[in-house]
Design an enzyme around this catalytic site. Structure first.
Site, PDB file in Angstrom:
ATOM      1  N   ASN A 189     142.556  36.594 -35.723  1.00 58.23           N
ATOM      2  CA  ASN A 189     143.353  37.072 -34.526  1.00 58.23           C
ATOM      3  C   ASN A 189     142.444  36.088 -33.417  1.00 58.23           C
ATOM      4  O   ASN A 189     142.058  36.289 -32.349  1.00 58.23           O
ATOM      5  CB  ASN A 189     141.727  38.704 -34.627  1.00 58.23           C
ATOM      6  CG  ASN A 189     140.476  37.295 -34.955  1.00 58.23           C
ATOM      7  OD1 ASN A 189     140.567  36.847 -35.573  1.00 58.23           O
ATOM      8  ND2 ASN A 189     139.182  38.334 -34.702  1.00 58.23           N
TER       9      ASN A 189
ATOM     10  N   ARG B  67      95.096  36.583 -29.084  1.00 58.15           N
ATOM     11  CA  ARG B  67      95.296  36.636 -30.197  1.00 58.15           C
ATOM     12  C   ARG B  67      96.184  36.522 -31.044  1.00 58.15           C
ATOM     13  O   ARG B  67      96.590  36.589 -32.260  1.00 58.15           O
ATOM     14  CB  ARG B  67      94.234  36.895 -30.810  1.00 58.15           C
ATOM     15  CG  ARG B  67      92.405  36.578 -30.917  1.00 58.15           C
ATOM     16  CD  ARG B  67      91.740  37.858 -30.623  1.00 58.15           C
ATOM     17  NE  ARG B  67      91.545  39.557 -29.675  1.00 58.15           N
ATOM     18  CZ  ARG B  67      90.963  40.349 -29.748  1.00 58.15           C
ATOM     19  NH1 ARG B  67      90.263  40.836 -30.412  1.00 58.15           N
ATOM     20  NH2 ARG B  67      90.673  41.426 -28.762  1.00 58.15           N
TER      21      ARG B  67
HETATM   22  C1  UD1 Z   1      88.833  47.823 -28.143  1.00 50.06           C
HETATM   23  C2  UD1 Z   1      87.096  48.628 -27.881  1.00 50.06           C
HETATM   24  C3  UD1 Z   1      86.464  48.493 -29.062  1.00 50.06           C
HETATM   25  C4  UD1 Z   1      86.890  49.214 -29.990  1.00 50.06           C
HETATM   26  C5  UD1 Z   1      88.634  48.912 -29.806  1.00 50.06           C
HETATM   27  C6  UD1 Z   1      89.274  49.604 -31.189  1.00 50.06           C
HETATM   28  C7  UD1 Z   1      86.393  47.941 -25.346  1.00 50.06           C
HETATM   29  C8  UD1 Z   1      85.276  46.762 -24.402  1.00 50.06           C
HETATM   30  N1  UD1 Z   1      86.247  47.178 -26.891  1.00 50.06           N
HETATM   31  O1  UD1 Z   1      87.881  46.322 -28.207  1.00 50.06           O
HETATM   32  O2  UD1 Z   1      85.240  49.275 -28.829  1.00 50.06           O
HETATM   33  O3  UD1 Z   1      86.026  49.408 -30.972  1.00 50.06           O
HETATM   34  O4  UD1 Z   1      89.110  48.248 -28.838  1.00 50.06           O
HETATM   35  O5  UD1 Z   1      90.520  48.801 -31.446  1.00 50.06           O
HETATM   36  O6  UD1 Z   1      86.717  48.716 -25.100  1.00 50.06           O
HETATM   37  N2  UD1 Z   1      92.780  45.613 -21.517  1.00 50.06           N
HETATM   38  C9  UD1 Z   1      93.217  45.619 -20.098  1.00 50.06           C
HETATM   39  N3  UD1 Z   1      92.937  44.961 -19.765  1.00 50.06           N
HETATM   40  C10 UD1 Z   1      92.120  44.208 -19.763  1.00 50.06           C
HETATM   41  C11 UD1 Z   1      90.962  44.071 -21.243  1.00 50.06           C
HETATM   42  C12 UD1 Z   1      91.530  45.171 -22.015  1.00 50.06           C
HETATM   43  O7  UD1 Z   1      94.385  46.262 -19.945  1.00 50.06           O
HETATM   44  O8  UD1 Z   1      90.889  43.323 -19.330  1.00 50.06           O
HETATM   45  C13 UD1 Z   1      94.054  46.367 -22.810  1.00 50.06           C
HETATM   46  C14 UD1 Z   1      94.615  45.250 -24.131  1.00 50.06           C
HETATM   47  O9  UD1 Z   1      95.909  45.310 -23.288  1.00 50.06           O
HETATM   48  C15 UD1 Z   1      94.229  46.811 -25.094  1.00 50.06           C
HETATM   49  C16 UD1 Z   1      92.765  47.104 -25.264  1.00 50.06           C
HETATM   50  O10 UD1 Z   1      93.083  47.800 -23.550  1.00 50.06           O
HETATM   51  O11 UD1 Z   1      95.202  46.892 -25.425  1.00 50.06           O
HETATM   52  C17 UD1 Z   1      91.989  46.888 -25.695  1.00 50.06           C
HETATM   53  O12 UD1 Z   1      91.352  45.426 -25.043  1.00 50.06           O
HETATM   54  P1  UD1 Z   1      90.860  44.706 -26.316  1.00 50.06           P
HETATM   55  O13 UD1 Z   1      90.992  43.278 -26.003  1.00 50.06           O
HETATM   56  O14 UD1 Z   1      92.612  44.906 -27.767  1.00 50.06           O
HETATM   57  O15 UD1 Z   1      89.941  44.938 -27.291  1.00 50.06           O
HETATM   58  P2  UD1 Z   1      89.085  44.626 -28.411  1.00 50.06           P
HETATM   59  O16 UD1 Z   1      88.245  43.997 -28.390  1.00 50.06           O
HETATM   60  O17 UD1 Z   1      90.464  45.372 -29.661  1.00 50.06           O
HETATM   61 CA    CA Z   2      92.468  46.006 -29.201  1.00 53.69          CA
END
Ligand code: UD1
Ligand code: CA
Length: 451
Positions: free
Chosen positions: A384, A13
């Protein structure tokens, strides 16, 4: 207690080549804010889950966090936040508490983490929720008669559920053993086909029933950065916080909405900062300085009573009572002594300029050591560079350089020398000499156009 920070996502994103967690907010990478929050909450052992751009992120983190015990684990396939935590489970000791955070929430205050730790007591899991004006994109806290039921992701919400404003901030404190058990029980039967960490809370509730939720006041602290719009928002919230801190410390700002100060910058009391000023990197500014509009100062050390007007200063040191600008460019490696005046359209590069010297206008000084009380006439150039190599120039004290002179490096000019305007100096000049290096003027009498 150990912390696990999840940062393995591909950050689609963000639409960027740079991994999300390395994008900067007020000069500091998103992930390093999360690490600092853990550190300030007293946690020294951190496990970071990385996937995409593993080496690049690891290198950046290692360079800035010598004082912590950080381990990196690889999540090869991005199967969800629950799956990411699973990658770290071999590092969990028995009966240890595990704090889990996401690497994309840079505004978290370490005090919230401390509160979560204090509240935890004998909960199987505790988490921080908050009430958001616009909860879109966040997981929602589902409750029945005020009791926690489960977390439901935005994409899995039905119409009524999406109206819930209590969000999951993504900060959890788990009993490590129960976390491991719950991770093994996760399924990926949801809108994204991922193993959600959020589902472990519901599982743990069925295993032990001890789920604690602390609903924090300020939801803005938990902003997740998932795209460039949220990045801008996080930047502006952090900027507001930074500027407020400086004003509380006695810095005057004409319009704090338009001052851009990086996280590590220091500014002394009673200094005044005008709008559209950028203070970056590890810049330090002393007391009673005036930094006027349209200035950019990067990694510079500025002492007291300095005035800077619409100028750029990079990686240099500026002593007390100096006046710079408008429109000056001080490039890396420069040292400007006390009471020096650098005027308009002056460029200085990798040079030292001693006390009370005046470089008032239209001058280039590169690779030079300049003494005290020297006067540079308008339009002086230090040549220079001969097209292949750079050479150094030395100028003594009390030298007067006439307008439009060139000093062709390498050249040494002694104390109290006077150089006539328009001279091109290619040879050293001894102290107290007068040097003139230009063709003598010839006036031809009775000259007129042939008709
Ligand atoms: C996540 C939460 C959501 C919360 C929000 C808060 C979950 C399913 N959802 O959603 O409930 O309100 O954060 O900001 O947890 N990541 C990994 N490996 C993966 C997937 C993600 O390391 O396989 C890491 C991403 O790099 C990121 C973090 O986990 O730093 C959160 O992932 P992201 O996809 O941003 O989750 P959100 O949709 O924001
Ligand atoms: Ca997030």
């Amino acid at each position: 207690m150990k912390a696990v920070i999840l940062a393995a996502g591909e950050s689609k994103r963000m639409n960027s080549k740079l991994p999300k967690v390395l994008h900067k907010i007020c000069g500091k990478e998103i992930i390093n804010y999360v690490i600092d929050a853990c550190k300030n909450a007293g946690i020294r052992e951190i496990i970071i889950v990385l996937g995409h751009e593993f080496d690049l992120i690891k290198k950046n983190i290692c360079e800035k966090n010598f004082d912590l015990d950080i381990k990196f684990v690889l999540q090869k396939e991005r199967l969800g936040t629950g799956h990411a935590v699973m990658m770290a489970k071999d590092f969990f000791d028995d009966n240890e508490n595990i704090l889990v955070l996401y690497g994309d929430t840079p505004l978290i205050n370490y005090l919230s983490i401390k509160k979560l730790i204090d509240m935890n007591s004998d909960n199987a899991v505790s988490l921080i929720s908050s009430v958001a004006e616009n909860p879109k994109g966040y997981g929602r806290i589902l409750r029945r008669e005020n009791n926690f039921l489960r977390i439901i992701e935005d994409r899995d919400c039905d119409k009524n559920q999406s109206l819930i404003k209590e969000i999951n901030t993504g900060i959890y404190l788990f009993n490590g053993n129960l976390l491991k058990t719950a991770l093994q029980m996760l399924s990926n039967n949801n809108a994204q086909g991922e193993y959600y960490l959020t589902d472990t809370i519901e599982i743990i509730k069925t295993l032990s029933d001890k789920v604690g939720i602390f609903c924090a006041d300020n939801y803005k602290e938990f902003l997740g950065v998932n795209n460039k719009i949220e990045l801008e928002r996080a930047n502006s919230l952090m900027r507001e916080k930074i500027n407020k801190k400086h004003m509380e410390n006695g810095v005057t700002m004409i319009n704090a909405r338009e001052v851009y100060i990086d996280y590590d910058v220091k500014i002394g009391r009673d200094s005044v900062v005008y709008p559209n000023v950028f203070l970056e990197g590890k810049t330090e500014i002393g007391e009673n300085c005036v930094i006027r509009e349209n200035s950019r100062i990067v990694d510079a050390k500025i002492f007291d009573e300095v005035e800077i007007n619409s100028s750029v200063i990079l990686n240099s040191r500026i002593e007390n009572d100096v006046k710079i600008g408008p429109f000056a460019y001080i490039r890396p490696g420069s040292e400007i002594g006390k009471k020096v005046k650098i005027g308009d359209f002056v460029e200085i590069k990798n040079s030292s300029i001693d006390e009370e010297t005046k470089v008032a206008h239209l001058t280039y000084i590169g690779d030079a050591k300049v003494g005290k009380n020297v006067n540079f006439g308008c339009g002086t150039t230090i040549a220079n560079y001969d097209g292949e190599k750079k050479f150094r120039t030395e100028i003594g004290d009390n030298v007067f350089i006439g307008c439009n002179s060139n000093l062709v490096a390498p050249v040494k000019i002694g104390d109290d020398v006077y150089i006539a305007a328009g001279s091109t100096i290619t040879e050293d000049i001894e102290a107290k000499n007068f040097a003139i290096a230009r063709a003598r003027q010839v006036n031809k009498s009775n000259w007129q156009k042939k008709s």
